[in-house]
Design an enzyme around this catalytic site. Structure first.
Site, PDB file in Angstrom:
ATOM      1  N   SER A  69      64.199 116.613  89.467  1.00  0.00           N
ATOM      2  CA  SER A  69      63.187 117.239  88.950  1.00  0.00           C
ATOM      3  C   SER A  69      63.176 117.250  87.424  1.00  0.00           C
ATOM      4  O   SER A  69      63.087 116.045  86.866  1.00  0.00           O
ATOM      5  CB  SER A  69      63.125 118.915  89.674  1.00  0.00           C
ATOM      6  OG  SER A  69      61.747 119.516  89.803  1.00  0.00           O
ATOM      7  N   MET A  70      63.144 118.457  86.897  1.00  0.00           N
ATOM      8  CA  MET A  70      62.990 118.365  85.232  1.00  0.00           C
ATOM      9  C   MET A  70      64.199 117.562  84.938  1.00  0.00           C
ATOM     10  O   MET A  70      64.010 116.544  83.980  1.00  0.00           O
ATOM     11  CB  MET A  70      63.407 119.750  84.977  1.00  0.00           C
ATOM     12  CG  MET A  70      63.385 119.754  83.436  1.00  0.00           C
ATOM     13  SD  MET A  70      63.640 121.611  82.862  1.00  0.00           S
ATOM     14  CE  MET A  70      65.577 121.541  82.898  1.00  0.00           C
TER      15      MET A  70
END
Length: 245
Positions: free
Chosen positions: A88-89
């Site tokens: 994700s991030m």
């Protein structure tokens, strides 16, 4: 305070795998990987400041700055081949770290981008601007172990500031022109992830001149929790590391 948590030092390991957590995540997310992965790989999970045992350290609010800090901290550990895995991030940060390392002549051998849209196609969802209940609702919606911590009022008080910071950091991120990766990228997503479609995930091919592969596994945004063995098997197969010594 060190940037990395290494659950098991392996001086004999032929390769290091640097794992970057998701928004609101910490190094502990990758702790089980050390037990499951081949002994030939030494796992180093990034511990972002402002959480867990780095609660007293000032949070970083800019993704490019955070990538520079991580890349700088990696420098002494680049004496062996290294791969990056980000979820994700963490996938976008892994990409930015890889660019910096490549510029400095110590490119990683591979980047694994999990559960994320590519750096140049981020969408315009805003979670950081929501009130506390809105941020918590988004975390619960995404799933993952952090959501459980947010149900406890005392924990919520500790956790929410860095969760909000991380959402702000990745939602304010903008891809900048510059170093083009020559590093191979493998993108892995869950087939039911509401935040990234197979078509969007394929866009990661556009940010590298290296080879590209896309893998789709059953599950939602945190597919890699239930599919941990499959993900680790994919990493080992890609890196051509034997699963057993």
């Amino acid at each position: 305070m060190s940037w990395f948590r290494c659950p098991e030092n392996r001086p004999w390991a032929s390769m290091r795998l640097f794992c970057l957590p998701h928004a609101g995540g910490s190094a502990v997310f990758y702790r089980p990987w050390a037990k499951e992965i081949s002994p030939a790989v030494e796992v180093h999970a990034v511990q972002y400041p402002g959480r867990a045992d780095r609660m007293a350290d000032a949070m970083v609010t800019d993704a490019h700055q955070l990538a520079r800090l991580v890349a700088g901290a990696m420098a002494p550990l680049m004496d062996r081949p290294a791969a990056l895995f980000g979820h994700s991030m963490g996938a976008v940060l892994a990409y930015e770290v890889a660019r910096l390392l490549q510029e400095r002549g110590s490119a990683p051998v591979h980047v694994f981008a999990s559960g994320a849209r590519p750096p140049h196609d981020r969408g315009d969802d805003r979670v950081a601007d929501k009130d506390d209940d809105g941020v918590v609702a988004e975390m619960v919606n995404l799933g993952g172990s952090d959501a459980e911590a947010l149900q406890d009022p005392e924990l919520r008080e500790l956790v929410l500031p860095y969760v909000r910071n991380d959402f702000g950091l990745i939602e304010d991120y903008a891809h900048r022109p510059g170093t083009r990766l020559t590093v191979p990228i493998t993108t892995i997503i869950g087939d039911a992830d509401p935040h990234v479609s197979e078509e969007q995930a394929a866009g990661w091919a556009q940010v590298t001149d290296g080879r590209f592969a896309l893998r789709v596994l059953p599950g939602g945004h945190f597919y890699l929790t239930e599919r941990q063995q499959d993900v680790i098997a994919e990493v080992l197969r890609t890196l051509e590391v034997p699963a057993v010594p």
